[in-house]
Design an enzyme around this catalytic site. Structure first.
Site, PDB file in Angstrom:
ATOM      1  N   HIS A   1      -5.829   6.555  -7.659  1.00 52.24           N
ATOM      2  CA  HIS A   1      -4.711   6.096  -8.493  1.00 52.24           C
ATOM      3  C   HIS A   1      -4.660   6.888  -9.798  1.00 52.24           C
ATOM      4  O   HIS A   1      -5.706   7.284 -10.342  1.00 52.24           O
ATOM      5  CB  HIS A   1      -4.863   4.608  -8.823  1.00 52.24           C
ATOM      6  CG  HIS A   1      -5.051   3.741  -7.621  1.00 52.24           C
ATOM      7  ND1 HIS A   1      -4.140   3.676  -6.595  1.00 52.24           N
ATOM      8  CD2 HIS A   1      -6.053   2.893  -7.286  1.00 52.24           C
ATOM      9  CE1 HIS A   1      -4.575   2.825  -5.672  1.00 52.24           C
ATOM     10  NE2 HIS A   1      -5.730   2.341  -6.069  1.00 52.24           N
TER      11      HIS A   1
ATOM     12  N   GLU B   1      -8.779  -0.578 -11.532  1.00 51.72           N
ATOM     13  CA  GLU B   1      -8.976  -1.829 -10.807  1.00 51.72           C
ATOM     14  C   GLU B   1     -10.462  -2.123 -10.660  1.00 51.72           C
ATOM     15  O   GLU B   1     -11.322  -1.317 -11.055  1.00 51.72           O
ATOM     16  CB  GLU B   1      -8.316  -1.763  -9.433  1.00 51.72           C
ATOM     17  CG  GLU B   1      -8.876  -0.675  -8.532  1.00 51.72           C
ATOM     18  CD  GLU B   1      -8.039  -0.468  -7.268  1.00 51.72           C
ATOM     19  OE1 GLU B   1      -6.833  -0.769  -7.268  1.00 51.72           O
ATOM     20  OE2 GLU B   1      -8.613   0.020  -6.273  1.00 51.72           O
TER      21      GLU B   1
ATOM     22  N   HIS C   1     -11.484   6.230  -3.477  1.00 51.74           N
ATOM     23  CA  HIS C   1     -12.082   4.984  -2.998  1.00 51.74           C
ATOM     24  C   HIS C   1     -11.372   4.489  -1.751  1.00 51.74           C
ATOM     25  O   HIS C   1     -10.244   4.900  -1.452  1.00 51.74           O
ATOM     26  CB  HIS C   1     -12.012   3.905  -4.085  1.00 51.74           C
ATOM     27  CG  HIS C   1     -10.597   3.534  -4.447  1.00 51.74           C
ATOM     28  ND1 HIS C   1      -9.837   4.263  -5.337  1.00 51.74           N
ATOM     29  CD2 HIS C   1      -9.798   2.516  -4.031  1.00 51.74           C
ATOM     30  CE1 HIS C   1      -8.651   3.709  -5.460  1.00 51.74           C
ATOM     31  NE2 HIS C   1      -8.590   2.644  -4.665  1.00 51.74           N
TER      32      HIS C   1
ATOM     33  N   ARG D   1      -2.525   8.737  -1.273  1.00 51.91           N
ATOM     34  CA  ARG D   1      -3.417   8.808  -0.119  1.00 51.91           C
ATOM     35  C   ARG D   1      -3.986  10.219   0.015  1.00 51.91           C
ATOM     36  O   ARG D   1      -3.254  11.202   0.048  1.00 51.91           O
ATOM     37  CB  ARG D   1      -2.677   8.442   1.168  1.00 51.91           C
ATOM     38  CG  ARG D   1      -2.247   6.997   1.241  1.00 51.91           C
ATOM     39  CD  ARG D   1      -1.805   6.621   2.670  1.00 51.91           C
ATOM     40  NE  ARG D   1      -1.075   5.362   2.653  1.00 51.91           N
ATOM     41  CZ  ARG D   1       0.251   5.259   2.668  1.00 51.91           C
ATOM     42  NH1 ARG D   1       0.979   6.350   2.719  1.00 51.91           N
ATOM     43  NH2 ARG D   1       0.822   4.083   2.633  1.00 51.91           N
TER      44      ARG D   1
END
Length: 322
Positions: free
Chosen positions: A97, A114, A171, A191
């Site tokens: 991200h 996150e 991740h 992705r």
């Protein structure tokens, strides 16, 4: 308004999802490949709805825009946090991200830092966390050559583990993992690799975002140093897992039963997710039932509260950048 805001989640179907959101939490899910419960969300891709009190039926994003006093008159165009429960029946794509600056320029939304609290994991479960490349050129070449086994770092995982995933971290949750995710309110995912899977709906491989991934990945990968804190509040064992510019995340453990009186210090509001058990929340002399699978916000006007019963709760508060 000195009362909690209980929320009705929004559910996202995913090709890697399953049925555990129903079997574990009793949610009414849309299909047997439901991957995400957007539990506390004001994001336009999945809004949670207030279920009780004066604002019953109001989406959280609308409440944020029209009643900022409930959130301590916090700044920011959007509600900054998003709480999810993820059911990884199959492996998620390998992804990364962007940070706030890159996301604002290219995606016109927040970046995405996150973290995960692992609710459950099958005995051999693993997740992908980080990579081995030492330079961006090496990262790009290994991605081009699809040297995934050499590039990706695999980490064994068990229930109760916690992972902080800053923006720029490659991740992926592996099959058999259920996690509660606390994140910035963003839905931007790049992705890197998707195991060459074909989407059953489109019959095409899902889109990859290789150049964006190379642009935003932190190189080299460095595991963040978490300085977790453990302390007691009444009968509750409290773990503060992380405190960052974006959020602070806590576990309140009353699994053995008891009572705990909490007082908010600096944050303008508090998010709560009940992961197990049942009990009571008392605010200003008023009792509210708590049970597994509920999600709620304690607004600015709630300065103190008492919880009692046998409960496991993940709580979070916004950080200085939120």
């Amino acid at each position: 308004m000195i009362e909690p805001l209980f929320l009705k989640p929004y559910f996202q179907e995913k090709m890697w999802g399953g049925t555990r959101l129903k079997s574990e939490f009793g949610y009414q899910i849309p299909s047997d490949h439901t991957g995400e419960c957007w539990a506390i969300s004001a994001h336009p891709h999945g809004r949670a709805i207030v279920e009780n009190g004066e604002f019953s039926g109001v989406p959280l994003d609308q409440l944020w825009q029209e009643h900022r006093e409930l959130f301590g008159n916090a700044k920011g165009k959007v509600f900054p946090l998003l709480t999810k429960i993820l059911d990884a029946h199959r492996d998620l794509s390998v992804q990364v991200h962007p940070d706030d600056n890159y996301a604002a320029e290219h995606e016109h939304e927040l970046g995405k830092t996150e973290c995960w609290y692992i609710i459950a994991a099958k005995p051999d479960a693993k997740l992908i966390y980080g990579h081995t490349a030492q330079t961006r050129a090496e990262l790009a070449e290994m991605i081009k050559q699809q040297k995934w086994q050499q590039l990706l770092r695999y980490v064994p995982v068990k229930a109760g583990d916690f992972f902080y995933v800053p923006s720029g971290t490659i991740h992926a949750l592996g099959a058999g993992i259920m996690a509660l995710e606390t994140q910035q309110s963003s839905d931007t995912t790049y992705r890197v690799y998707d195991f060459d899977r074909v989407d059953p709906t489109t019959h095409q491989k899902r889109q990859l975002h290789l150049q964006q991934s190379i642009d935003v990945t932190n190189v080299p990968h460095v595991d963040p140093r978490l300085q977790s804190k453990k302390y007691r509040v009444g009968d509750a064992q409290v773990i503060q897992y992380v405190e960052t510019d974006f959020f602070a995340v806590y576990r309140w453990d009353l699994a053995g039963g008891g009572t705990a009186n909490f007082v908010r210090k600096d944050a303008p509001y508090t998010l709560m997710s009940v992961l197990s058990g049942s009990g009571q929340l008392q605010i200003n002399g008023q009792d509210y039932s708590l049970k597994k699978g509920q999600h709620l916000i304690l607004p600015f006007q709630v300065k103190s509260w008492k919880i009692s019963g046998q409960l496991e709760i993940i709580a979070s508060e916004p950080g200085e950048k939120s």
